[in-house]
Scaffold this motif. Structure first.
Motif, PDB file in Angstrom:
ATOM      1  N   ASP A  54     -73.966 -90.377 -12.244  1.00  0.00           N
ATOM      2  CA  ASP A  54     -73.077 -90.579 -11.093  1.00  0.00           C
ATOM      3  C   ASP A  54     -71.602 -90.358 -11.389  1.00  0.00           C
ATOM      4  OD1 ASP A  54     -74.596 -90.870  -8.863  1.00  0.00           O
ATOM      5  OD2 ASP A  54     -73.942 -92.922  -8.414  1.00  0.00           O
ATOM      6  N   ASP A  64     -69.084 -95.867  -9.949  1.00  0.00           N
ATOM      7  CA  ASP A  64     -69.128 -94.676  -9.101  1.00  0.00           C
ATOM      8  C   ASP A  64     -67.747 -94.417  -8.505  1.00  0.00           C
ATOM      9  OD1 ASP A  64     -68.869 -96.643  -7.112  1.00  0.00           O
ATOM     10  OD2 ASP A  64     -71.017 -96.703  -6.741  1.00  0.00           O
ATOM     11  N   HIS A  75     -66.715 -94.719  -5.503  1.00  0.00           N
ATOM     12  CA  HIS A  75     -66.286 -95.741  -4.534  1.00  0.00           C
ATOM     13  C   HIS A  75     -65.611 -96.909  -5.258  1.00  0.00           C
ATOM     14  CE1 HIS A  75     -69.270 -93.267  -2.619  1.00  0.00           C
ATOM     15  NE2 HIS A  75     -70.235 -93.804  -3.350  1.00  0.00           N
ATOM     16  N   ARG A 131     -71.137 -99.181   0.409  1.00  0.00           N
ATOM     17  CA  ARG A 131     -71.174 -97.905  -0.293  1.00  0.00           C
ATOM     18  C   ARG A 131     -72.236 -96.983   0.300  1.00  0.00           C
ATOM     19  NH1 ARG A 131     -71.751 -99.246  -6.415  1.00  0.00           N
ATOM     20  NH2 ARG A 131     -72.931-100.980  -5.530  1.00  0.00           N
ATOM     21  N   ASN A 132     -73.190 -97.586   1.019  1.00  0.00           N
ATOM     22  CA  ASN A 132     -74.234 -96.740   1.611  1.00  0.00           C
ATOM     23  C   ASN A 132     -73.679 -95.807   2.687  1.00  0.00           C
ATOM     24  OD1 ASN A 132     -75.834 -98.190  -0.081  1.00  0.00           O
ATOM     25  ND2 ASN A 132     -77.027 -99.230   1.510  1.00  0.00           N
ATOM     26  N   VAL A 165     -71.084 -93.261   0.897  1.00  0.00           N
ATOM     27  CA  VAL A 165     -71.641 -92.070   0.253  1.00  0.00           C
ATOM     28  C   VAL A 165     -72.196 -91.120   1.314  1.00  0.00           C
ATOM     29  CG1 VAL A 165     -73.867 -93.151  -0.354  1.00  0.00           C
ATOM     30  CG2 VAL A 165     -73.101 -91.179  -1.617  1.00  0.00           C
ATOM     31  N   ARG A 204     -79.579 -89.756   5.087  1.00  0.00           N
ATOM     32  CA  ARG A 204     -79.407 -89.498   3.644  1.00  0.00           C
ATOM     33  C   ARG A 204     -80.684 -88.854   3.123  1.00  0.00           C
ATOM     34  NH1 ARG A 204     -76.952 -92.403  -1.042  1.00  0.00           N
ATOM     35  NH2 ARG A 204     -76.766 -90.709  -2.557  1.00  0.00           N
ATOM     36  N   TYR A 209     -81.883 -98.038   2.952  1.00  0.00           N
ATOM     37  CA  TYR A 209     -81.340 -97.419   1.733  1.00  0.00           C
ATOM     38  C   TYR A 209     -82.215 -97.708   0.521  1.00  0.00           C
ATOM     39  CZ  TYR A 209     -78.534 -96.423  -2.338  1.00  0.00           C
ATOM     40  OH  TYR A 209     -78.099 -95.925  -3.547  1.00  0.00           O
ATOM     41  N   ARG A 244     -82.183 -96.668  -3.876  1.00  0.00           N
ATOM     42  CA  ARG A 244     -81.413 -96.033  -4.949  1.00  0.00           C
ATOM     43  C   ARG A 244     -81.978 -94.655  -5.315  1.00  0.00           C
ATOM     44  NH1 ARG A 244     -77.771 -98.657  -8.577  1.00  0.00           N
ATOM     45  NH2 ARG A 244     -76.526 -97.024  -9.528  1.00  0.00           N
ATOM     46  N   GLN A 267     -79.899 -91.558  -4.791  1.00  0.00           N
ATOM     47  CA  GLN A 267     -78.832 -91.151  -5.698  1.00  0.00           C
ATOM     48  C   GLN A 267     -79.201 -89.870  -6.462  1.00  0.00           C
ATOM     49  OE1 GLN A 267     -76.814 -94.250  -8.054  1.00  0.00           O
ATOM     50  NE2 GLN A 267     -77.486 -93.174  -9.885  1.00  0.00           N
ATOM     51  N   LYS A 310     -78.341 -86.174  -5.447  1.00  0.00           N
ATOM     52  CA  LYS A 310     -77.020 -85.602  -5.718  1.00  0.00           C
ATOM     53  C   LYS A 310     -77.055 -84.634  -6.904  1.00  0.00           C
ATOM     54  CE  LYS A 310     -74.794 -89.616  -5.960  1.00  0.00           C
ATOM     55  NZ  LYS A 310     -73.753 -90.667  -5.978  1.00  0.00           N
TER      56      LYS A 310
HETATM   57  N1  ARG Z   1     -74.493 -94.267  -6.266  1.00  0.00           N
HETATM   58  C1  ARG Z   1     -75.125 -94.732  -5.086  1.00  0.00           C
HETATM   59  C2  ARG Z   1     -75.847 -93.583  -4.378  1.00  0.00           C
HETATM   60  O1  ARG Z   1     -75.536 -92.442  -4.611  1.00  0.00           O
HETATM   61  C3  ARG Z   1     -74.094 -95.278  -4.158  1.00  0.00           C
HETATM   62  C4  ARG Z   1     -74.601 -96.289  -3.221  1.00  0.00           C
HETATM   63  C5  ARG Z   1     -74.914 -97.552  -3.938  1.00  0.00           C
HETATM   64  N2  ARG Z   1     -75.530 -98.459  -3.055  1.00  0.00           N
HETATM   65  C6  ARG Z   1     -76.391 -99.405  -3.445  1.00  0.00           C
HETATM   66  N3  ARG Z   1     -76.903-100.170  -2.537  1.00  0.00           N
HETATM   67  N4  ARG Z   1     -76.730 -99.569  -4.692  1.00  0.00           N
HETATM   68  O2  ARG Z   1     -76.732 -93.821  -3.615  1.00  0.00           O
END
Ligand code: ARG
Length: 446
Positions: free
Chosen positions: A24, A84, A86, A110-111, A114, A233, A319, A321, A324, A327
């Motif tokens: 990340d 990260d 954020h 952060r959700n 991103v 996402r 959400y 992980r 992630q 990306k």
């Molecule tokens: N690095 C995480 C991603 O790309 C950012 C969001 C993190 N959120 C969480 N709930 N852990 O998804």
């Protein structure tokens, strides 16, 4: 180790941290600029609903604009121990401004951060990709015009079939890009909606003004339903990856043609020497490695939508992980495709075509249909003409007239370069990049 945004009483295990942060710190650099733009919109909105004072907004805006400048200047890093982008931006604000820095995260997660970063990144990458496609389209259509009258064999089953032309060959790939642009436009439409305000995926009890952030970021609309916004996402990336894969498929086919037509056994085209590579043992070799790697890179890009599908396929709503990891393969794909296009464009602009292919008698039989059609125009029923010519060929008595007079749209004699260019222009005109450029300029005060 520096603490996490979410760290409370239990310290994070180092190995777990390494495992979960993964790549990340590297990947989020693609998003840094957009993270700051998202924050600029978010704080402007927070002030409008009374969660920041006008002074706080001013201070934060100016600090965020500074950070944006540092990112543009290549001075931004995500520090070791910072999870990260954020977290890094919030940390920088807090270091520089104290407690006011800690206020910017009200009403978001952060959700959705991103999510919005990805949308902004994709939007601008699509714009850049479109510029590259415009360049390649121009080269291909130009070459099509230049070699309009130069004939080459057309194949079915890789067997000599009917007359074709370099005008058609180059022009076919130009027109392929029209369709690729149509799909890219659709992907852009899906991308150009604002997920900010969906927070962790279920909205917020603050009276967020999502219409306002939508306008501030130059989005075409809101992604309304907060649950759906989070479901975007992975889906957005998959749709965009499909659009990337279409362009890659067009270029992969072109690359295969080019390698094959450049081989001595075909000898239809000659790649410029600077685009060929030598052999360590065979002194005569000029290998089409650049097109071979192009083909492989394009095939790899076509795997991208499948990779994203497999990472995200069996996730329920909400959400996770897992997202992630998307990306890592998705973010670098634009740069990869753009570098391919630059190379292919240069090669196609300089390629030499063989204007005398048809002097070779091995291609004589591709004029058989011309002869059948000539007799048909003179009144012989098509099936009878077909049989006559077939028997002459079998008896070794067929001698071709190596001329063609195709007139219909899209044929050898009428490849419709202007019409194809008009189609391309029409697709192109439907992208609206100006709205977001204006929005970004006002967020950045530039
Ligand atoms: N690095 C995480 C991603 O790309 C950012 C969001 C993190 N959120 C969480 N709930 N852990 O998804």
């Amino acid at each position: 180790m520096a603490s996490k945004l979410w760290e409370k009483s239990v310290e994070v295990n180092h190995d777990v941290d390494t495992y979960t942060v993964g790549r990340d710190r590297e990947m989020d650099l693609y998003l840094a600029k957009y993270d700051v733009l998202g924050s600029l919109a978010h704080i402007t909105m927070l002030e409008s609903i009374g969660l920041l004072t006008a002074d706080e907004l001013k201070t934060l805006t100016s600090a965020l604009r500074d950070i944006h400048g540092e990112i543009e200047a290549g001075q931004f890093v995500i520090e070791d121990g910072i999870e990260d982008v954020h977290s890094q931006v919030e940390l920088m604000l807090t270091r520089r401004l104290g407690d006011v820095g800690k206020k910017i995260h009200s009403g978001r997660s952060r959700n959705d951060q991103v999510l919005v970063d990805l949308r902004l990144f994709i939007r601008s990458e699509i714009e850049d990709l479109v510029h590259h496609i415009v360049m390649l389209f121009g080269t291909l259509n130009e070459q099509s015009r230049r070699y309009r009258t130069v004939l080459m064999p057309g194949y079915t089953h890789l067997q000599v079939a009917m007359p074709s032309s370099f005008g058609l060959w180059f022009g076919a790939y130009a027109e392929a890009l029209v369709d690729d642009l149509t799909v890219l436009r659709a992907a852009y439409g899906v991308t150009n909606r604002n997920p900010l305000g969906s927070a962790a995926g279920y909205g917020s009890s603050f009276p967020l003004n999502r219409t306002m952030t939508t306008e501030l970021l130059g989005f075409g609309s809101i992604d309304y339903n907060v649950v759906y916004a989070q479901m975007g996402r992975g889906k957005t990336e998959r749709i965009v990856a499909n659009a990337i894969a279409n362009v890659a498929a067009t270029i992969a086919k072109l690359a295969f043609d080019a390698c094959m037509f450049n081989s001595q056994n075909f000898g239809f085209i000659k790649l410029a020497d600077e685009f060929t590579t030598g052999s360590s043992i065979m002194p005569h070799k000029k290998n089409p490695d650049v097109f071979e790697l192009t083909r492989a890179k394009c095939n790899k890009l076509q795997a991208l939508p499948y990779e994203i599908t497999l990472i995200t396929n069996n996730l329920p709503s909400g959400y996770f992980r897992d997202l992630q990891l998307v990306k890592e393969s998705f973010l670098p794909a634009f740069g990869e495709l753009k570098s391919i296009i630059v190379m292919v464009n240069a090669m196609m602009a300089q390629v030499k075509v063989n204007e005398h292919i048809l002097d070779d008698s091995r291609y004589d039989l591709m004029f058989s249909v011309e002869e059948v059609n000539r007799r048909t125009r003179e009144g012989v029923p098509f099936r009878d003409a077909y049989k006559q010519v077939g028997l002459e060929i079998e008896a070794g008595r067929f001698s071709p007239v190596k001329e063609v007079a195709h007139t219909h749209e899209g044929s050898i004699g009428n490849p419709c370069n202007d019409e194809i260019a008009a189609l391309f222009e029409k697709e192109l005109s439907q992208f609206d990049f100006d709205t977001y450029h204006r929005a970004f300029s006002s967020l950045l005060g530039s």
